[in-house]
Design a protein around this motif. Structure first.
Motif, mmCIF file in Angstrom:
data_model
loop_
_atom_site.group_PDB
_atom_site.id
_atom_site.type_symbol
_atom_site.label_atom_id
_atom_site.label_comp_id
_atom_site.label_asym_id
_atom_site.label_seq_id
_atom_site.Cartn_x
_atom_site.Cartn_y
_atom_site.Cartn_z
ATOM 1 N N THR A 1 0.824 -1.217 0.000
ATOM 2 C CA THR A 1 0.000 0.000 0.000
ATOM 3 C C THR A 1 0.853 1.260 0.000
ATOM 4 N N SER A 2 2.027 1.200 0.605
ATOM 5 C CA SER A 2 2.897 2.380 0.636
ATOM 6 C C SER A 2 3.412 2.706 -0.756
ATOM 7 N N GLY A 3 3.887 1.700 -1.478
ATOM 8 C CA GLY A 3 4.388 1.918 -2.826
ATOM 9 C C GLY A 3 3.294 2.367 -3.769
ATOM 10 N N TYR A 4 2.089 1.804 -3.591
ATOM 11 C CA TYR A 4 0.986 2.215 -4.459
ATOM 12 C C TYR A 4 0.581 3.660 -4.176
ATOM 13 N N GLN A 5 0.470 4.007 -2.908
ATOM 14 C CA GLN A 5 0.009 5.349 -2.554
ATOM 15 C C GLN A 5 0.998 6.426 -3.001
ATOM 16 N N ALA A 6 2.283 6.077 -3.065
ATOM 17 C CA ALA A 6 3.294 7.073 -3.429
ATOM 18 C C ALA A 6 3.221 7.454 -4.904
ATOM 19 N N THR A 7 2.763 6.540 -5.765
ATOM 20 C CA THR A 7 2.755 6.802 -7.209
ATOM 21 C C THR A 7 1.364 6.724 -7.817
ATOM 22 N N ALA A 8 0.334 6.641 -6.995
ATOM 23 C CA ALA A 8 -1.015 6.426 -7.530
ATOM 24 C C ALA A 8 -1.616 7.723 -8.041
ATOM 25 N N THR A 9 -2.274 7.635 -9.198
ATOM 26 C CA THR A 9 -3.037 8.769 -9.704
ATOM 27 C C THR A 9 -4.384 8.872 -8.999
ATOM 28 N N ILE A 10 -4.907 7.724 -8.531
ATOM 29 C CA ILE A 10 -6.127 7.694 -7.727
ATOM 30 C C ILE A 10 -5.738 7.113 -6.374
ATOM 31 N N PRO A 11 -5.494 7.949 -5.371
ATOM 32 C CA PRO A 11 -4.985 7.450 -4.082
ATOM 33 C C PRO A 11 -6.037 6.639 -3.342
ATOM 34 N N LEU A 12 -5.556 5.882 -2.375
ATOM 35 C CA LEU A 12 -6.451 5.092 -1.537
ATOM 36 C C LEU A 12 -7.239 6.008 -0.614
ATOM 37 N N LEU A 13 -8.513 5.686 -0.446
ATOM 38 C CA LEU A 13 -9.390 6.454 0.422
ATOM 39 C C LEU A 13 -9.583 5.725 1.739
ATOM 40 N N VAL A 14 -9.900 6.485 2.763
ATOM 41 C CA VAL A 14 -10.263 5.882 4.042
ATOM 42 C C VAL A 14 -11.711 5.418 3.924
ATOM 43 N N ALA A 15 -11.862 4.117 3.721
ATOM 44 C CA ALA A 15 -13.199 3.581 3.461
ATOM 45 C C ALA A 15 -13.160 2.061 3.601
ATOM 46 N N GLN A 16 -14.298 1.456 3.322
ATOM 47 C CA GLN A 16 -14.393 -0.004 3.311
ATOM 48 C C GLN A 16 -14.207 -0.507 1.881
ATOM 49 N N TYR A 17 -13.454 -1.634 1.744
ATOM 50 C CA TYR A 17 -13.131 -2.189 0.435
ATOM 51 C C TYR A 17 -13.627 -3.629 0.360
ATOM 52 N N THR A 18 -13.790 -4.101 -0.897
ATOM 53 C CA THR A 18 -14.183 -5.481 -1.165
ATOM 54 C C THR A 18 -13.099 -6.141 -2.006
ATOM 55 N N LEU A 19 -12.636 -7.308 -1.563
ATOM 56 C CA LEU A 19 -11.605 -8.040 -2.307
ATOM 57 C C LEU A 19 -12.248 -8.824 -3.437
ATOM 58 N N HIS A 20 -11.675 -8.690 -4.657
ATOM 59 C CA HIS A 20 -12.162 -9.412 -5.834
ATOM 60 C C HIS A 20 -11.033 -10.290 -6.385
ATOM 61 N N ILE A 21 -11.343 -11.571 -6.612
ATOM 62 C CA ILE A 21 -10.435 -12.519 -7.269
ATOM 63 C C ILE A 21 -11.220 -13.138 -8.412
ATOM 64 N N TYR A 22 -10.745 -12.977 -9.646
ATOM 65 C CA TYR A 22 -11.533 -13.412 -10.798
ATOM 66 C C TYR A 22 -10.621 -13.772 -11.962
ATOM 67 N N ASP A 23 -11.201 -14.428 -12.951
ATOM 68 C CA ASP A 23 -10.493 -14.819 -14.168
ATOM 69 C C ASP A 23 -10.134 -13.572 -14.960
ATOM 70 N N ALA A 24 -8.852 -13.457 -15.348
ATOM 71 C CA ALA A 24 -8.413 -12.272 -16.075
ATOM 72 C C ALA A 24 -9.079 -12.150 -17.431
ATOM 73 N N ALA A 25 -9.533 -13.268 -18.009
ATOM 74 C CA ALA A 25 -10.224 -13.221 -19.298
ATOM 75 C C ALA A 25 -11.686 -12.816 -19.151
ATOM 76 N N SER A 26 -12.169 -12.677 -17.902
ATOM 77 C CA SER A 26 -13.550 -12.307 -17.660
ATOM 78 C C SER A 26 -13.581 -10.953 -16.952
ATOM 79 N N ASN A 27 -14.567 -10.739 -16.080
ATOM 80 C CA ASN A 27 -14.670 -9.494 -15.315
ATOM 81 C C ASN A 27 -15.149 -9.819 -13.908
#
Length: 277
Positions: A181-207
């Motif tokens: 999260t530190s590396g992402y937040q340092a270079t992210a164009t859309i920074p992480l928000l203080v909020a609740q998140y949902t984890l998604h794991i899915y087939d890359a060929a799908s959505n």
């Protein structure tokens, strides 16, 4: 005179007998010679016929072998061309040799493949991730028949409807993802928000919201976690309570409050004593 005639006849008879024996002997010799010549000719004829038969047999055998090998080669070629004669249990292929693809048959009654989370465990009451730390997610696959070529892991935030990438194009053997999260937040164009998140794991060929077919990987979205940003240290004297209605009371305000409470208490006591009389 008579004796001379008898001797003459005897001599003639003896000479005729000798001549007959000589002719018989010559005849026997000629017969024997003829028989020998016949045996020799017959043996030579037999040998020549046997040689002819052997050569004919060898030629027939060679012709049979060549024709058999040619027919076998033709049969193999036709079998290969038609697909007949392939190994039992082999996967059938479709398309050309350069673009062949395996065909997998799945029972339509089979359930879709799923994801079972290991870290963090679903039994945990709440999960929080501090921006600046490393967050680890691990899982296993269940009821998966057709393996996806790649898997994506993302964190979805409902405040801005954005999917934050955690890991892209994982193989089916990669069942763990570490989120920096530190590396992402340092270079992210859309920074992480203080909020609740949902984890998604899915087939890359799908959505992330697609419905999976039987045996294929179904999109996972059953893990919720909070993300917060730590605040810098503030000395206690300079701390301002953001949720308090006002700051602390002054000394005068405290004295007024005490006097009011004392007068209220005295009035209550006199009222009770007067009513008891």
């Amino acid at each position: 005179m008579k004796l001379s005639i008898i001797l003459f006849f005897c001599c003639c008879l003896a000479s005729s007998v000798v001549y007959a024996q000589d002719s018989v002997g010559h005849h026997d010799l000629a017969a024997r010679d003829g028989l020998r010549q016949r045996e020799v000719s017959s043996s030579s004829a037999a040998s020549s016929s046997s040689n002819t038969v052997a050569s004919s047999r060898s030629s027939i055998t060679s012709n049979f072998k060549s024709s058999t090998s040619a027919s076998v080669s033709a049969t193999d070629a036709s079998s290969i061309a038609s697909g007949i004669g392939s190994a039992i249990g082999s996967v059938s292929t479709t398309g050309s040799a350069s673009t062949s693809s395996a065909t997998i048959s799945v029972d339509p009654r089979s359930p879709p493949g799923g994801v079972s989370m290991l870290t963090p465990a679903l039994t945990a009451s709440e999960t929080y991730i501090k921006v600046g730390d490393y967050a680890t997610f691990s899982w296993t696959y269940t009821s998966l028949i057709v393996s996806p070529s790649a898997v994506n892991v993302e964190a979805y935030c409902s405040l801005n409807n954005y999917y934050y990438p955690i890991a892209d194009n994982l193989t089916i053997n990669d069942t763990q993802a570490v989120w920096n999260t530190s590396g992402y937040q340092a270079t992210a164009t859309i920074p992480l928000l203080v909020a609740q998140y949902t984890l998604h794991i899915y087939d890359a060929a799908s959505n992330p919201t697609a419905v999976a077919s039987p045996g294929y990987l179904s999109a996972y979205n059953n893990l919720y976690f909070g993300v917060y940003t730590p605040q810098p240290y503030t000395p206690l004297n300079n701390y301002q309570c953001a949720t308090c209605s006002s700051a602390s009371y002054s000394l005068v305000e405290r004295n007024v409050l005490r006097g009011t409470l004392a007068m209220t208490l005295i009035a209550c006591i006199f009222t009770v004593v007067f009513m008891m009389r």
